[in-house]
Design an enzyme around this catalytic site. Structure first.
Site, PDB file in Angstrom:
ATOM      1  N   CYS A 293     109.450  56.916  21.341  1.00 34.69           N
ATOM      2  CA  CYS A 293     108.299  57.787  21.578  1.00 34.69           C
ATOM      3  C   CYS A 293     107.769  58.330  20.249  1.00 34.69           C
ATOM      4  CB  CYS A 293     108.713  58.942  22.476  1.00 34.69           C
ATOM      5  SG  CYS A 293     109.124  58.439  24.151  1.00 34.69           S
TER       6      CYS A 293
ATOM      7  N   CYS B 125     109.310  61.505  18.542  1.00 33.02           N
ATOM      8  CA  CYS B 125     110.760  61.432  18.315  1.00 33.02           C
ATOM      9  C   CYS B 125     111.154  60.310  17.364  1.00 33.02           C
ATOM     10  CB  CYS B 125     111.481  61.254  19.641  1.00 33.02           C
ATOM     11  SG  CYS B 125     111.179  62.594  20.800  1.00 33.02           S
TER      12      CYS B 125
ATOM     13  N   CYS C 162     119.195  57.374  24.071  1.00 28.21           N
ATOM     14  CA  CYS C 162     118.385  58.131  25.029  1.00 28.21           C
ATOM     15  C   CYS C 162     119.080  58.285  26.380  1.00 28.21           C
ATOM     16  CB  CYS C 162     117.038  57.457  25.219  1.00 28.21           C
ATOM     17  SG  CYS C 162     117.162  55.804  25.930  1.00 28.21           S
TER      18      CYS C 162
HETATM   19 FE1  SF4 Z   1     110.563  60.169  24.586  1.00 30.40          FE
HETATM   20 FE2  SF4 Z   1     113.115  60.982  24.814  1.00 30.40          FE
HETATM   21 FE3  SF4 Z   1     111.474  62.001  22.933  1.00 30.40          FE
HETATM   22 FE4  SF4 Z   1     111.133  62.603  25.522  1.00 30.40          FE
HETATM   23  S1  SF4 Z   1     112.902  63.141  24.201  1.00 30.40           S
HETATM   24  S2  SF4 Z   1     109.511  62.100  24.080  1.00 30.40           S
HETATM   25  S3  SF4 Z   1     111.619  60.611  26.466  1.00 30.40           S
HETATM   26  S4  SF4 Z   1     112.251  59.877  23.087  1.00 30.40           S
END
Ligand code: SF4
Length: 254
Positions: A197, A200, A225
């Protein structure tokens, strides 16, 4: 199954993939986020079976470049990528309670976000399949060092999880993609080495591992994750409490 697993360890990635496609047919799908290894697998599979099933998780926080590559993949291979997403009610409840960027606040909140945006949608998808294929490699990180080509996904109904590139190096993946002119994620050209993402992910700092740019603000967690490795211990318990709160909020709204 142990014997079969041993046999698949000794065959090529293409042979392992061919075995999966022949054995499971339409009940098998490739799960990919369009990173280098996943793209190599899509390319190999499309050569073996042009109508191979491919799915991806759109968390709602992906970089635009990932969407661009998805469209390119569909054009290049003549396939329709099945895009699955999180439950809107769960996302609304999570964002209302914790804000859109909760992941920066605590590891448990980051894992809550990953659980709602990635792990749960994946589980719903895998419940419709007998086997899925991933781009996991042992060389990616210490957490992935024990990955086998053939695994049973006990977190998802004990379906088969096939990791044909488990024993490949990043150099082998790059060479395959170069030799076969496989489309690549545009962010690699900006120094990224692992892409998830947008909020992140960043390029790794000099001398750091390829997955160090994922959740870079966390020092004491596995850079995972929850899709491939379930968090354990206190963090898991904290995530479960947060999930219960979200479930309660969803129930009140509905
Ligand atoms: Fe994506 Fe996980 Fe970041 Fe949420 S915490 S934005 S699902 S990588």
């Amino acid at each position: 199954m142990i014997e079969l697993g041993e046999r698949l360890e000794s065959v090529s990635a293409q042979e392992a993939l061919a075995w999966g496609l022949e054995t499971f047919g339409d009940r098998l799908a490739i799960g990919t986020s369009f990173q280098a290894a996943g793209m190599a697998i899509v390319d190999m599979a499309a050569r073996l079976r042009p109508d191979v099933r491919v799915f991806t998780i759109d968390t709602g926080r992906l970089p635009l470049e990932t969407h661009d590559l998805m469209i390119e993949v569909e054009r290049r291979y003549g396939i329709r990528v099945d895009v699955i997403g999180p439950d809107p009610g769960e996302v609304d409840a999570m964002v209302s309670r914790h804000g859109p960027d909760l992941f920066y606040e605590a590891a448990s909140k980051r894992m809550l976000c990953c659980e709602i945006r990635k792990v749960r949608p994946l589980a719903r998808k895998l419940a419709t399949l007998d086997a899925w294929v991933t781009g996991l490699r042992r060389g990616q990180s210490a957490a992935r060092a024990e990955v086998r080509k053939l695994e049973i996904d006990s977190a998802n109904g004990s379906i088969v999880k096939l990791n044909p590139l488990a024993d490949w190096s990043s150099e082998q993946v790059a060479a395959y993609n170069r030799d076969h002119k496989v489309p690549q994620h545009p962010l690699y050209a900006q120094g990224y080495t692992s892409i998830g993402c947008g909020p992140c992910t960043r390029p790794p700092m000099p001398g750091q591992g390829p997955r160090s740019g994922r959740w870079w603000w966390e020092n004491d967690t596995r850079k995972e994750c929850g899709i491939h490795f379930t968090p354990l211990g206190k963090v898991r318990r904290d995530v479960d409490i947060l999930l219960e709160e979200i479930a309660g909020a969803v129930a009140i709204r509905s």
